[in-house]
Scaffold this motif. Structure first.
Motif, PDB file in Angstrom:
ATOM      1  N   ARG A 528       0.864  -1.095   0.357  1.00 16.09           N
ATOM      2  CA  ARG A 528      -0.340  -0.025   0.333  1.00 16.09           C
ATOM      3  C   ARG A 528       0.845   1.155   0.610  1.00 16.09           C
ATOM      4  NH1 ARG A 528      -2.670  -3.761   3.332  1.00 16.09           N
ATOM      5  NH2 ARG A 528      -4.465  -3.966   3.208  1.00 16.09           N
ATOM      6  N   GLY A 529       1.994   0.901   0.392  1.00 19.31           N
ATOM      7  CA  GLY A 529       3.027   2.460   0.456  1.00 19.31           C
ATOM      8  C   GLY A 529       2.163   3.525   2.046  1.00 19.31           C
ATOM      9  N   TRP A 530       1.801   3.032   3.254  1.00 16.41           N
ATOM     10  CA  TRP A 530       1.525   4.321   4.039  1.00 16.41           C
ATOM     11  C   TRP A 530       1.962   3.802   5.149  1.00 16.41           C
ATOM     12  CZ3 TRP A 530       0.773   8.173   1.754  1.00 16.41           C
ATOM     13  CH2 TRP A 530       0.461   8.883   0.592  1.00 16.41           C
ATOM     14  N   GLU A 531       2.534   4.548   5.940  1.00 15.55           N
ATOM     15  CA  GLU A 531       3.601   4.518   6.634  1.00 15.55           C
ATOM     16  C   GLU A 531       2.104   3.679   8.013  1.00 15.55           C
ATOM     17  OE1 GLU A 531       6.252   5.950   7.862  1.00 15.55           O
ATOM     18  OE2 GLU A 531       7.143   4.456  10.531  1.00 15.55           O
ATOM     19  N   SER A 532       1.107   3.625   7.835  1.00 11.68           N
ATOM     20  CA  SER A 532       0.125   3.374   8.630  1.00 11.68           C
ATOM     21  C   SER A 532       0.064   1.889   8.418  1.00 11.68           C
ATOM     22  CB  SER A 532      -1.564   3.970   8.720  1.00 11.68           C
ATOM     23  OG  SER A 532      -1.711   3.490   7.410  1.00 11.68           O
ATOM     24  N   GLN A 533       0.521   1.657   7.782  1.00 10.52           N
ATOM     25  CA  GLN A 533      -0.058  -0.182   7.095  1.00 10.52           C
ATOM     26  C   GLN A 533       1.438  -0.970   8.249  1.00 10.52           C
ATOM     27  OE1 GLN A 533      -2.431  -1.610   6.474  1.00 10.52           O
ATOM     28  NE2 GLN A 533      -3.224   0.037   6.283  1.00 10.52           N
ATOM     29  N   SER A 534       2.463  -0.081   8.193  1.00  6.33           N
ATOM     30  CA  SER A 534       3.403  -0.780   8.753  1.00  6.33           C
ATOM     31  C   SER A 534       3.584  -0.730  10.178  1.00  6.33           C
ATOM     32  CB  SER A 534       5.319   0.276   8.752  1.00  6.33           C
ATOM     33  OG  SER A 534       4.984   0.680   9.362  1.00  6.33           O
ATOM     34  N   PRO A 535       4.698  -1.988  10.723  1.00  3.95           N
ATOM     35  CA  PRO A 535       4.734  -2.287  11.739  1.00  3.95           C
ATOM     36  C   PRO A 535       5.210  -0.538  12.994  1.00  3.95           C
ATOM     37  CG  PRO A 535       5.995  -3.839  11.097  1.00  3.95           C
ATOM     38  CD  PRO A 535       5.511  -2.378  10.076  1.00  3.95           C
TER      39      PRO A 535
END
Ligand SMILES: Cc1cc2nc3c(=O)[nH]c(=O)nc-3n(C[C@H](O)[C@H](O)[C@H](O)COP(=O)(O)OP(=O)(O)OC[C@H]3O[C@@H](n4cnc5c(N)ncnc54)[C@H](O)[C@@H]3O)c2cc1C
Ligand code: SF4
Ligand code: SF4
Length: 1024
Positions: A528-535
């Motif tokens: 997705r490329g968005w920080e919210s999806q990262s740990p």
């Protein structure tokens, strides 16, 4: 600078499509870096939440962006991986954060000049991996190599591993392209590089960098223990003087050694997987050099040791230190916060500086040092990164934080300087950059960026914060005693839950160093490329939640649920955090305890599982349809033996070839096994990851009982998820629930590999040579550590060439199956494509896998993306060499997946609203208390029903549960019209659908009502 208006947003959307975000939550996550500023001085920084984030994908887009920003007088703050801690990435004047994630390509490797041209967003680790294919490597890299970007390091400036030989990074850059504030593109080289290096994006957005590289050669490492800092200095001075051929020289202080000895090891399931290598309580210096130079170093060292009390440490220590060189943040586990202090000093003052720090600071200061043989002015310099453990949640953090100024003052007194400027040390820019260079930068900035849109408030523009820190430095002797008198506890001590977050997860959230190592390799992020999806984004969100600034909603619940459980992050974390297990804990909390909504398709699976024991909604009576008739006598379903082959749902109902081929191979290998027969149930993985732990426990108990009844002590699996359950989760849960568990799990590939090695199992000659690659499924690879047995099987097949994808074994990328596939099929296809692209790049004709779910996902992806690669099951591939034929699973996968995908779409607020829109007459008639005729009547009086609209959100949650049972027959007919499903599913729908609706409607109704209100009014008014 002006805030964004609606028209501005539209124009940004037309420029960047899905690569722009205005979402509040996302913006918060792009408003910080690794530093945690204490509460008392945070207000001086002001808001750092940007108005939007944009992700340009080309230099042309950067140009368009800069022109847009200039026209709209909007600030642009560049951001690589935000692994720096000087505030350079903080958008202190609002505006847009420019995220370079999509500008991360390797453009060209020039072997002749040993240079490489890259886009700025490429991360060091990725670049080095690509270089290795050409037998080249990096001359130097920061210790944030797994995260930091090339552009970020050039803009920030710095030294790292390899700097002993290669100096500061800037000196290893040939040229850089940058987009200036007027939208022109300029190439910087020679002394002009001073205009972008360490300028932190204030003079231009770096769009391309050409970096010097070197041949890849085998490295040797040794570690040396030195009890005293003055002795350490003497030793390094001799190494420099004697021009020993060292490539990298780094060290840690005794406090750091002690803390490393205490830091928790990496855990997997319930056991430690990291190795505890105890360090001596001394300065531990680690030298890396080309192996070919070892003799020269070995010859000289004993002589050097005579000048100080140094000793050579064991190879084990040396290799452990080197192999774990990127994980210095592990000591944060004992904080959970660290106050950083980073300075550069001449080597000649190393001993004095260290001694003075020890004298003046009573708190434990852990330090790491990097030596540069030829630093500024050609003299040796040392970069010292110090950390003071503390707890940012406590008020005392405000007092410990200024001790970093003490370190800085000591460094300055000893001829040193702060490491970088950024936001906080802009007041020291003259010292850090040199007066002349600073003047040149200021002149350039004034001329090229008169509107000050490029990273305002940084480097040469000291703001309130920079002044406050300068003031703090001036009064440092007065505030130092406050910090020195704080009593700091050191050690991991999660004691209490915060809001509903379990104590350990809460501790980890603050422990996360925000280093970003986990970001780019998390499939949910790169899909997705968005920080919210990262740990990293999730940990930060949890901090915000615990501070009361956020709350749970369905979007956040989904964000945690959608993690594929691939465990990649656990292997990358610089602080050894158990990330995936923490998300797993939250699944249980959110869904099982707090009864929030899981992904709707899981409810369909749960209903099917409860009635028929499988997730594909097949009949239990059909569970054994796949089983080869001729094996029933030797390996009877429902029989008794020491081994049970456990097929799982997907092999039993969709990809029959997997089960058939697996039992053929086991039979050929002479394994005495039976099958549980029609009584076998789903292993429960889907319910575990869905957070439906009630059902998971129920199903687990049934399966354990069945294996016991079969008299077996071993479960042999083909499916990695089943394997993970029998190998790890069942024993853990059995222990928790007090169930006797005398069962061990084995994968068929392990049994075959053993027999192959023992010469007991042989494949026949194959008919035609083929090149294959191996997809390590997460649940058998990272989760269970079974990497080699499948490879052993493949390599034992004659004429088969096995090629590796660039991410393999522990680093293998996830296929994005199950959770992403269920939640967002298009994202799953994007993630799956990354894996298939690698397989094609490796030159494979086939990608082999042993996981039914990976195979479904990769097949669906290959078809959706039109990729020319065959996905095949390992057992199918291997057993076919004996002449067995198996059904082609593709048609069944396609058929069943089409049904599933249609249900995924249906089980959404939009899907339900659409369904309801097809049955207004029936729905209105089903209204209780004679409301239906009344609604019809009101519809005829102009304007009346519209007046009722505000009441719908209150009314419908009460009415719908009463209406739905009455309209069920119509609803089922409409579902059947919309979804072409097999007969067995159609037959079960009257049973499954109400159960699914019962679970989902209470959660979804709030989103459904706004979607149905107007269509219903239109219907009642006769407009539709
Ligand atoms: C565990 C750990 C270890 C570290 N080790 C080292 C080390 O050994 N040596 C060292 O020097 N640092 C180190 N750092 C700090 C940091 O990692 C480096 O400064 C790194 O180079 C920053 O890269 P980044 O991509 O994260 O840049 P960011 O932090 O995103 O940005 C740094 C600065 O560059 C600007 N910028 C970013 N991209 C661009 C662009 N394309 N154009 C213009 N401006 C841009 C940003 O606005 C910001 O001012 C470490 C950090 C951590 C967490
Ligand atoms: S387990 Fe995988 S998908 Fe989940 S957060 Fe970690 S890396 Fe991302
Ligand atoms: S989770 Fe680990 S790897 Fe990711 S940002 Fe936090 S500390 Fe770094």
């Amino acid at each position: 600078m002006a805030a964004l208006q609606a028209a501005d947003k539209r124009s940004l959307e037309s420029l960047f499509k899905t690569r722009v975000s205005f979402e509040r939550r996302e913006r918060t996550l792009y408003g910080h870096d690794i530093a945690e500023i204490p509460s008392m001085i945070k207000p001086l920084v002001g808001s750092t939440v940007p108005d939007a984030i944009v992700q340009p994908a080309s230099e042309e887009e950067l140009v368009a962006l800069v022109r847009w920003a200039r026209e709209h007088r909007t600030a642009l703050t560049p951001r690589g991986r935000a692994s720096s801690g000087y505030g350079g990435v903080l958008p202190v004047k609002g505006g847009l954060v420019v995220d370079f994630f999509h500008l991360s390509k390797l453009l060209e490797i020039d072997r002749a000049t040993q240079t490489v041209r890259v886009q700025p967003g490429i991360c060091w680790e990725k670049l080095d991996r690509e270089l290795a294919k050409e037998n080249l490597t990096l001359r130097l890299y920061p210790s944030s190599y797994p995260a930091a970007t090339v552009g970020g390091w050039l803009a920030q400036g710095g030294a790292g591993f390899g700097s002993y030989e290669s100096g500061w990074f800037r000196d290893n850059v040939v040229s850089a392209r940058g987009v200036l504030a007027d939208g022109t593109v300029r190439e910087f080289s020679g002394s002009d590089l001073d205009l972008v290096s360490e300028a932190e994006g204030t003079t231009g957005l770096i769009s391309e960098v050409t970096v010097k590289v070197m041949p890849k050669e085998e490295l040797g490492v040794i570690s040396i223990g030195c009890p005293d800092a003055h002795d350490l200095q003497l030793l390094v001075e001799r190494i420099v003087k004697d021009r020993l051929p060292i490539w990298s020289l780094s060290f840690i202080n005794p406090r750091m050694a002690e803390m490393k000895n205490r830091a928790p090891l990496r855990m997997h399931a319930d056991h430690a997987v990291g190795e505890r290598v105890l360090l001596p309580a001394s300065y531990v210096m680690t030298l890396a050099f080309r192996e070919k130079d070892r003799r020269r170093i070995d010859d000289v060292l004993p002589d050097l040791f005579k000048t100080c009390q140094a000793e050579l440490l064991s190879d084990r220590i040396a290799h452990h230190e080197w192999d774990n060189r990127f994980e210095m943040m592990v000591v944060k586990r004992l904080g959970p916060s660290l106050v950083p202090a980073e300075v550069v000093i001449p080597l000649s003052s190393l001993g004095d500086m260290m001694a003075e720090v020890e004298r003046k600071i009573s708190q434990p200061v852990v330090k790491e040092g990097l030596v540069i043989r030829e630093g500024a002015g050609g003299n040796p310099e040392v970069v010292i990164l110090g950390f003071i453990p503390s707890d940012q949640r406590k008020f005392s953090y405000n007092f410990i934080f200024p001790l970093s100024l003490t370190v800085m003052k000591i460094a300055e007194k000893n001829g040193g300087r702060p490491y970088a400027t950024g936001l906080y040390f802009a007041g020291k820019a003259g010292q850090i950059l040199g007066r002349e260079r600073l003047e040149r930068l200021k002149e350039f900035k004034a001329k090229e960026d008169p509107s000050n849109i490029l990273n305002p408030g940084k480097v040469m523009q000291g703001g309130v914060m920079a002044s406050a820190l300068s003031l703090g430095a001036a009064i440092e002797p007065l505030i130092r005693p406050l910090g020195n008198h704080v009593i700091s506890k050191i050690g991991e001590r999660p004691t209490q839950s915060v809001r509903d977050i379990p104590a350990d997860v809460a501790w980890y959230a603050y422990t996360c160093s925000q280093c970003g190592y986990c970001v780019a390799e998390c499939d949910q992020f790169y899909g997705r490329g968005w920080e919210s999806q990262s740990p990293r984004g999730k940990w930060y969100w949890l901090r915000e939640y615990m501070a009361g600034r956020e709350k749970w909603d369905q979007q956040m619940v989904d964000t945690f649920l959608v993690c594929t459980t691939c465990e990649m992050c656990d292997t990358r974390c610089s602080t050894n955090l158990p990330i995936e297990p923490s998300w797993m804990k939250l699944r249980g909390m959110l869904i099982n305890e707090e009864q929030r909504m899981t992904f709707p398709p899981f409810e369909m699976m749960a209903a099917a599982l409860k009635s028929e024991g499988n997730i594909w909604a097949g009949y239990r009576k059909d569970r054994m349809d796949w089983y080869p008739a001729d094996l029933k006598a030797a390996h009877p379903p429902g029989g008794k033996a020491k081994n049970v082959y456990f097929a799982g749902c997907t092999a039993s109902y969709v990809e029959h070839d997997i089960g058939q081929a697996s039992v053929r191979l086991l039979d050929k290998a002479g394994v005495d096994f039976v099958h549980l027969g029609k009584e076998e149930n789903c292993c429960g993985t889907p319910m575990l990851v869905a957070g439906r732990w009630d059902l998971f426990a129920e199903i687990m108990k049934r399966n354990i009982e069945l294996v016991k009844q079969a008299g077996a002590d071993t479960v042999i699996t083909s499916c990695p998820a089943c394997d993970l359950m029998w190998r790890q989760y069942y024993p853990e849960w059995a222990k928790k629930l007090g169930i006797d568990y005398p069962i061990k799990a084995r994968h068929y590939s392990e049994i075959l590999a053993e027999q192959i090695k023992a010469g007991k199992f042989r494949f026949p000659e194959s008919e035609k040579p083929v090149t294959v690659t191996w997809h390590d499924s997460c649940h058998i690879g990272r989760a269970s550590g079974v990497y080699e047995p499948p490879r052993d099987v493949i390599q034992a097949i004659p004429d088969v060439k096995l090629v590796e994808m660039s991410h393999n074994r522990e680093q293998a990328h996830c296929c994005a199956s199950v959770l992403t596939l269920l939640k967002e099929p298009p994202v799953a296809a994007d993630i799956g494509k990354v894996r298939l692209d690698e397989a094609l790049a490796a030159g494979a004709e086939k990608i082999l896998s042993l996981c039914p779910c990976c195979q479904v996902q990769l097949r669906v992806t290959a078809e959706k993306k039109g990729m020319p690669i065959e996905v095949q099951d390992l057992a199918h591939f291997a057993a076919a060499t004996f002449g067995y034929t198996f059904p082609d699973p593709n048609p069944e996968v396609r058929k069943q997946w089409a049904v599933f995908e249609a249900f995924i779409k249906l089980l959404t607020p939009q899907g339900f609203a659409g369904l309801m829109g097809t049955m207004w007459p029936e729905l209105i008639d089903a209204m209780p208390l004679g409301m239906g005729p009344m609604m019809h009547l009101l519809g005829k009086v102009p304007g009346t029903v519209s007046l009722m609209k505000p009441m719908f959100p209150v009314l419908f949650p009460r009415l719908l549960p009463l209406m739905l049972p009455k309209v069920l027959p119509t609803m089922l007919r409409r579902v059947e019209e919309q979804i072409e499903m097999p007969q067995y599913m159609r037959e079960q729908m009257p049973d499954l659908m109400p159960k699914v609706m019962d679970r989902l409607m209470p959660h979804m109704i709030g989103d459904v009502v706004p979607l149905i209100s107007q269509p219903m009014i239109d219907y009642l008014q006769g407009k539709s």
